[in-house]
Design a protein around this motif. Structure first.
Motif, PDB file in Angstrom:
ATOM      1  N   PRO A   1       0.804  -1.229   0.000  1.00 25.75           N
ATOM      2  CA  PRO A   1       0.000   0.000   0.000  1.00 25.75           C
ATOM      3  C   PRO A   1       0.833   1.273   0.000  1.00 25.75           C
ATOM      4  CG  PRO A   1      -0.089  -1.061   2.150  1.00 25.75           C
ATOM      5  CD  PRO A   1       0.636  -2.000   1.217  1.00 25.75           C
ATOM      6  N   LYS A   2       2.100   1.212   0.419  1.00 27.81           N
ATOM      7  CA  LYS A   2       2.939   2.408   0.442  1.00 27.81           C
ATOM      8  C   LYS A   2       3.537   2.722  -0.922  1.00 27.81           C
ATOM      9  CE  LYS A   2       4.299   2.344   5.262  1.00 27.81           C
ATOM     10  NZ  LYS A   2       5.430   2.442   6.185  1.00 27.81           N
ATOM     11  N   ALA A   3       3.385   1.846  -1.894  1.00 27.18           N
ATOM     12  CA  ALA A   3       3.999   2.048  -3.203  1.00 27.18           C
ATOM     13  C   ALA A   3       3.455   3.290  -3.901  1.00 27.18           C
ATOM     14  CB  ALA A   3       3.795   0.829  -4.078  1.00 27.18           C
ATOM     15  N   ALA A   4       2.192   3.609  -3.722  1.00 21.57           N
ATOM     16  CA  ALA A   4       1.586   4.736  -4.416  1.00 21.57           C
ATOM     17  C   ALA A   4       1.690   6.034  -3.628  1.00 21.57           C
ATOM     18  CB  ALA A   4       0.118   4.442  -4.702  1.00 21.57           C
ATOM     19  N   VAL A   5       2.180   5.983  -2.401  1.00 20.54           N
ATOM     20  CA  VAL A   5       2.299   7.185  -1.581  1.00 20.54           C
ATOM     21  C   VAL A   5       3.596   7.901  -1.941  1.00 20.54           C
ATOM     22  CG1 VAL A   5       2.462   8.039   0.778  1.00 20.54           C
ATOM     23  CG2 VAL A   5       1.014   6.076   0.269  1.00 20.54           C
ATOM     24  N   PRO A   6       3.515   9.210  -2.278  1.00 21.70           N
ATOM     25  CA  PRO A   6       4.740   9.920  -2.642  1.00 21.70           C
ATOM     26  C   PRO A   6       5.648  10.115  -1.423  1.00 21.70           C
ATOM     27  CG  PRO A   6       2.891  11.426  -2.595  1.00 21.70           C
ATOM     28  CD  PRO A   6       2.342  10.041  -2.400  1.00 21.70           C
ATOM     29  N   GLY A   7       6.926  10.289  -1.697  1.00 23.03           N
ATOM     30  CA  GLY A   7       7.888  10.534  -0.633  1.00 23.03           C
ATOM     31  C   GLY A   7       7.744  11.944  -0.075  1.00 23.03           C
ATOM     32  N   LYS A   8       8.563  12.276   0.928  1.00 21.45           N
ATOM     33  CA  LYS A   8       8.453  13.560   1.613  1.00 21.45           C
ATOM     34  C   LYS A   8       8.711  14.729   0.663  1.00 21.45           C
ATOM     35  CE  LYS A   8      11.038  13.840   5.240  1.00 21.45           C
ATOM     36  NZ  LYS A   8      12.002  14.157   6.303  1.00 21.45           N
ATOM     37  N   GLN A   9       9.784  14.656  -0.128  1.00 20.33           N
ATOM     38  CA  GLN A   9      10.113  15.757  -1.031  1.00 20.33           C
ATOM     39  C   GLN A   9       9.058  15.938  -2.110  1.00 20.33           C
ATOM     40  OE1 GLN A   9      14.062  15.009  -2.446  1.00 20.33           O
ATOM     41  NE2 GLN A   9      14.992  16.212  -0.801  1.00 20.33           N
ATOM     42  N   MET A  10       8.557  14.841  -2.643  1.00 19.36           N
ATOM     43  CA  MET A  10       7.536  14.940  -3.686  1.00 19.36           C
ATOM     44  C   MET A  10       6.254  15.530  -3.120  1.00 19.36           C
ATOM     45  SD  MET A  10       7.380  14.532  -6.803  1.00 19.36           S
ATOM     46  CE  MET A  10       6.107  14.708  -8.002  1.00 19.36           C
ATOM     47  N   ALA A  11       5.906  15.190  -1.886  1.00 15.11           N
ATOM     48  CA  ALA A  11       4.711  15.752  -1.255  1.00 15.11           C
ATOM     49  C   ALA A  11       4.878  17.258  -1.045  1.00 15.11           C
ATOM     50  CB  ALA A  11       4.455  15.061   0.078  1.00 15.11           C
ATOM     51  N   GLU A  12       6.094  17.693  -0.661  1.00 16.87           N
ATOM     52  CA  GLU A  12       6.352  19.126  -0.494  1.00 16.87           C
ATOM     53  C   GLU A  12       6.226  19.856  -1.827  1.00 16.87           C
ATOM     54  OE1 GLU A  12      10.211  19.407   1.260  1.00 16.87           O
ATOM     55  OE2 GLU A  12       9.542  18.543   3.173  1.00 16.87           O
ATOM     56  N   ARG A  13       6.785  19.275  -2.893  1.00 20.28           N
ATOM     57  CA  ARG A  13       6.684  19.892  -4.228  1.00 20.28           C
ATOM     58  C   ARG A  13       5.222  20.004  -4.667  1.00 20.28           C
ATOM     59  NH1 ARG A  13      10.830  16.025  -6.634  1.00 20.28           N
ATOM     60  NH2 ARG A  13      12.745  16.796  -5.718  1.00 20.28           N
ATOM     61  N   ALA A  14       4.443  18.964  -4.418  1.00 20.41           N
ATOM     62  CA  ALA A  14       3.028  18.984  -4.803  1.00 20.41           C
ATOM     63  C   ALA A  14       2.271  20.057  -4.023  1.00 20.41           C
ATOM     64  CB  ALA A  14       2.399  17.613  -4.567  1.00 20.41           C
ATOM     65  N   ALA A  15       2.600  20.226  -2.731  1.00 21.41           N
ATOM     66  CA  ALA A  15       1.940  21.247  -1.925  1.00 21.41           C
ATOM     67  C   ALA A  15       2.288  22.644  -2.441  1.00 21.41           C
ATOM     68  CB  ALA A  15       2.343  21.103  -0.458  1.00 21.41           C
ATOM     69  N   LYS A  16       3.555  22.881  -2.788  1.00 25.28           N
ATOM     70  CA  LYS A  16       3.968  24.180  -3.334  1.00 25.28           C
ATOM     71  C   LYS A  16       3.272  24.459  -4.659  1.00 25.28           C
ATOM     72  CE  LYS A  16       8.555  24.460  -1.240  1.00 25.28           C
ATOM     73  NZ  LYS A  16      10.004  24.433  -1.484  1.00 25.28           N
ATOM     74  N   LYS A  17       3.190  23.454  -5.494  1.00 28.17           N
ATOM     75  CA  LYS A  17       2.549  23.612  -6.807  1.00 28.17           C
ATOM     76  C   LYS A  17       1.067  23.921  -6.641  1.00 28.17           C
ATOM     77  CE  LYS A  17       2.169  21.304 -11.263  1.00 28.17           C
ATOM     78  NZ  LYS A  17       2.459  20.098 -12.039  1.00 28.17           N
ATOM     79  N   ALA A  18       0.419  23.265  -5.707  1.00 25.16           N
ATOM     80  CA  ALA A  18      -1.007  23.531  -5.452  1.00 25.16           C
ATOM     81  C   ALA A  18      -1.199  24.935  -4.901  1.00 25.16           C
ATOM     82  CB  ALA A  18      -1.548  22.498  -4.467  1.00 25.16           C
ATOM     83  N   ALA A  19      -0.263  25.399  -4.056  1.00 29.34           N
ATOM     84  CA  ALA A  19      -0.358  26.762  -3.509  1.00 29.34           C
ATOM     85  C   ALA A  19      -0.186  27.794  -4.616  1.00 29.34           C
ATOM     86  CB  ALA A  19       0.689  26.960  -2.421  1.00 29.34           C
ATOM     87  N   ARG A  20       0.770  27.562  -5.540  1.00 32.88           N
ATOM     88  CA  ARG A  20       0.987  28.481  -6.661  1.00 32.88           C
ATOM     89  C   ARG A  20      -0.234  28.502  -7.585  1.00 32.88           C
ATOM     90  NH1 ARG A  20       5.604  26.042  -8.926  1.00 32.88           N
ATOM     91  NH2 ARG A  20       6.802  25.655  -7.062  1.00 32.88           N
ATOM     92  N   ALA A  21      -0.847  27.345  -7.789  1.00 36.74           N
ATOM     93  CA  ALA A  21      -2.018  27.276  -8.670  1.00 36.74           C
ATOM     94  C   ALA A  21      -3.219  27.981  -8.028  1.00 36.74           C
ATOM     95  CB  ALA A  21      -2.351  25.821  -8.972  1.00 36.74           C
ATOM     96  N   ALA A  22      -3.303  27.987  -6.701  1.00 38.71           N
ATOM     97  CA  ALA A  22      -4.437  28.603  -6.011  1.00 38.71           C
ATOM     98  C   ALA A  22      -4.269  30.109  -5.911  1.00 38.71           C
ATOM     99  CB  ALA A  22      -4.579  28.011  -4.613  1.00 38.71           C
ATOM    100  N   GLU A  23      -3.037  30.650  -5.958  1.00 42.10           N
ATOM    101  CA  GLU A  23      -2.780  32.088  -5.830  1.00 42.10           C
ATOM    102  C   GLU A  23      -3.469  32.919  -6.930  1.00 42.10           C
ATOM    103  OE1 GLU A  23       1.227  33.524  -5.465  1.00 42.10           O
ATOM    104  OE2 GLU A  23       1.524  32.297  -3.681  1.00 42.10           O
ATOM    105  N   PRO A  24      -3.226  32.628  -8.227  1.00 42.85           N
ATOM    106  CA  PRO A  24      -3.866  33.456  -9.269  1.00 42.85           C
ATOM    107  C   PRO A  24      -5.380  33.377  -9.226  1.00 42.85           C
ATOM    108  CG  PRO A  24      -2.118  32.100 -10.218  1.00 42.85           C
ATOM    109  CD  PRO A  24      -2.312  31.677  -8.799  1.00 42.85           C
TER     110      PRO A  24
END
Length: 117
Positions: free
Chosen positions: A91-114
């Motif tokens: 079940p952990k195979a599809a869970v992203p690692g710590k760095q990838m989760a941080e990148r996804a959070a930053k990308k979602a924050a940038r997409a929500a800003e505009p």
């Protein structure tokens, strides 16, 4: 004696070639073995019949003697039809690692800003 059917690595650096061997589990990976049962060449194409070569009579003999195949060898045996397929769950195979989760959070924050402007 705890018997295993496992891979023993051969070949040169960056050119792996494996022997499928029956051995005592306490012996080193590439060390002493009781019998060579076949070969595995991961560099060949997946549909090449020479990629995995096994003497199924001897493999079945060692399995009947109580030898346990390693995970990779068990998959080879399942593909050859010598063992029933087992369900695997990771079940952990599809869970992203710590760095990838941080990148996804930053990308979602940038997409929500505009959208907020």
């Amino acid at each position: 004696m705890a018997m295993k059917i496992r891979l023993a690595r051969g070949g040169s650096k960056k050119r792996p070639f494996y022997s499928i061997v029956a051995t005592d589990s306490r012996m080193p990976r590439d060390g002493r073995f009781l019998e060579k049962l076949g070969t595995y060449n991961p560099l060949l194409a997946k549909d090449d019949e020479k990629r995995i070569v096994m003497d199924m009579d001897r493999v079945n003999h060692w399995l009947s003697q109580g030898a346990q195949p390693t995970d990779r060898v068990a998959r080879f045996l399942e593909a050859a039809g010598a063992r029933p397929k087992t369900a695997r769950s990771n079940p952990k195979a599809a869970v992203p690692g710590k760095q990838m989760a941080e990148r996804a959070a930053k990308k979602a924050a940038r997409a929500a800003e505009p959208a907020a402007e």
